[in-house]
Design an enzyme around this catalytic site. Structure first.
Site, PDB file in Angstrom:
ATOM      1  CG  ASN A   9      66.334  27.988  32.893  1.00 37.15           C
ATOM      2  OD1 ASN A   9      65.543  27.670  33.779  1.00 37.15           O
ATOM      3  ND2 ASN A   9      67.611  27.629  32.896  1.00 37.15           N
ATOM      4  CG  HIS A  93      71.090  25.056  32.872  1.00 37.77           C
ATOM      5  ND1 HIS A  93      71.967  25.625  33.765  1.00 37.77           N
ATOM      6  CD2 HIS A  93      70.610  26.070  32.106  1.00 37.77           C
ATOM      7  CE1 HIS A  93      71.995  26.939  33.534  1.00 37.77           C
ATOM      8  NE2 HIS A  93      71.183  27.230  32.535  1.00 37.77           N
ATOM      9  CD  GLU A  95      72.255  27.919  36.523  1.00 37.91           C
ATOM     10  OE1 GLU A  95      71.062  27.623  36.665  1.00 37.91           O
ATOM     11  OE2 GLU A  95      72.643  29.010  36.046  1.00 37.91           O
ATOM     12  CD  GLU A 164      72.039  28.222  28.722  1.00 40.39           C
ATOM     13  OE1 GLU A 164      71.221  29.126  28.588  1.00 40.39           O
ATOM     14  OE2 GLU A 164      72.127  27.527  29.746  1.00 40.39           O
ATOM     15  N   GLY A 170      74.282  34.688  33.671  1.00 40.20           N
ATOM     16  CA  GLY A 170      73.984  35.512  34.837  1.00 40.20           C
ATOM     17  C   GLY A 170      75.081  36.493  35.201  1.00 40.20           C
ATOM     18  CB  SER A 208      74.401  37.855  29.714  1.00 41.45           C
ATOM     19  OG  SER A 208      74.841  37.467  31.013  1.00 41.45           O
TER      20      SER A 208
HETATM   21  P1  13P Z   1      71.016  34.413  31.959  1.00 47.10           P
HETATM   22  O1  13P Z   1      70.195  34.819  30.765  1.00 47.10           O
HETATM   23  O2  13P Z   1      70.451  34.909  33.256  1.00 47.10           O
HETATM   24  O3  13P Z   1      72.456  34.721  31.790  1.00 47.10           O
HETATM   25  O4  13P Z   1      70.903  32.806  32.069  1.00 47.10           O
HETATM   26  C1  13P Z   1      71.135  32.038  30.942  1.00 47.10           C
HETATM   27  C2  13P Z   1      70.735  30.647  31.247  1.00 47.10           C
HETATM   28  O5  13P Z   1      71.383  29.956  32.005  1.00 47.10           O
HETATM   29  C3  13P Z   1      69.506  30.129  30.616  1.00 47.10           C
HETATM   30  O6  13P Z   1      69.400  28.756  30.769  1.00 47.10           O
END
Ligand code: 13P
Length: 245
Positions: A9, A93, A95, A164, A170, A208
């Site tokens: 992603n 997601h 976000e 997730e 992140g 992560s």
């Molecule tokens: P990271 O791997 O940067 O933590 O992000 C995970 C993510 O949100 C993938 O959709």
């Protein structure tokens, strides 16, 4: 036997130049045994479609509209995504749930729309740190899943689910393999209780994931691969993670 998957992603990262370098490196690498997908920002789908043509790397988008077409300014329809070679699309997601107020029902409707277009939706669920600390992880994830299970239960094996934990995205703070496995097993049980062929459903872990923790996570019985953010922007890291799956 579930085939493992590693999906990148890219989120809102990339440029024509860096994408070309990254995609060329992925295409030049030896074919992974797992399914490999890259989910680019919308404007780069055409570029990615061209550079991935003939390769084993599949193309995905990061969101889609729940509507087929119409007056929905800024939205992108699944039919548009398939014209650009997208076989996969991430929906729900965290976000998008957090910054665009996407509801569980909207996420389920998007997944349904994607399936109708012959695409594989990657449906994301996950709890915040506060919810985890309050002991609400399973309750939160159960509710997030139920809308999709209710709408698409019997078609669940055609979907990919992704756990997730928001606190691991992140942040460099990964769920331990045991923490992740516990939630993955819960997700599979929930699906089973709702009548789905749960053993056929792939459940990815995201948050992560890096080359040095991927193998341990993917070794868990209910973890069928990963949804990779930051590390999917570096070819060597992403390829190493795909190699671990
Ligand atoms: P990271 O791997 O940067 O933590 O992000 C995970 C993510 O949100 C993938 O959709």
């Amino acid at each position: 036997m579930r085939r493992t998957m590693v999906a990148g992603n890219w989120k809102m990262h990339g440029s024509l130049q860096t994408n070309a370098e990254l995609l060329r490196a992925l295409v030049a690498a030896p074919r992974a045994t797992c399914e490999v997908v890259v989910c680019t920002p919308f404007p780069y789908l055409a570029q990615a479609q061209q550079l991935l043509a003939g390769s084993a790397v599949a193309l995905g988008a990061q969101d889609c509209s729940m509507h087929e077409h119409g007056a929905y300014t800024g939205e992108v329809a699944v039919g548009m995504l398939t014209e650009f070679g997208c076989s996969h699309v991430i929906v729900g997601h965290s976000e998008r749930r957090a910054y665009h107020a996407e509801t569980d029902a909207a996420v389920a409707a998007k997944a349904q729309r994607a399936l109708a277009a012959g695409m594989t939706p990657i449906v994301c669920v996950g709890e915040t740190l506060q919810q985890r600390e309050r002991g609400e992880t399973e309750a939160v994830i159960g509710l997030q899943l139920d809308a999709t299970l209710h709408l698409l239960g019997e078609r669940l094996p055609e979907l990919v689910l992704a756990y997730e934990p928001v606190w691991a995205i992140g942040t460099g703070r990964t769920a331990t393999p045991e923490q992740a496995q516990q939630v993955h097993a819960f997700i599979r049980e929930r699906a089973r209780h709702r009548g789905a062929d749960a053993d056929a459903v792939r459940v990815l872990y995201g948050g992560s994931v890096k080359p040095d923790n991927a193998a341990e996570l993917f070794a868990q019985p209910d973890i069928d691969g990963g949804l990779i953010g930051g590390a999917s922007l570096k070819a060597a890291d992403f390829l190493a993670i795909a190699g671990a799956a």
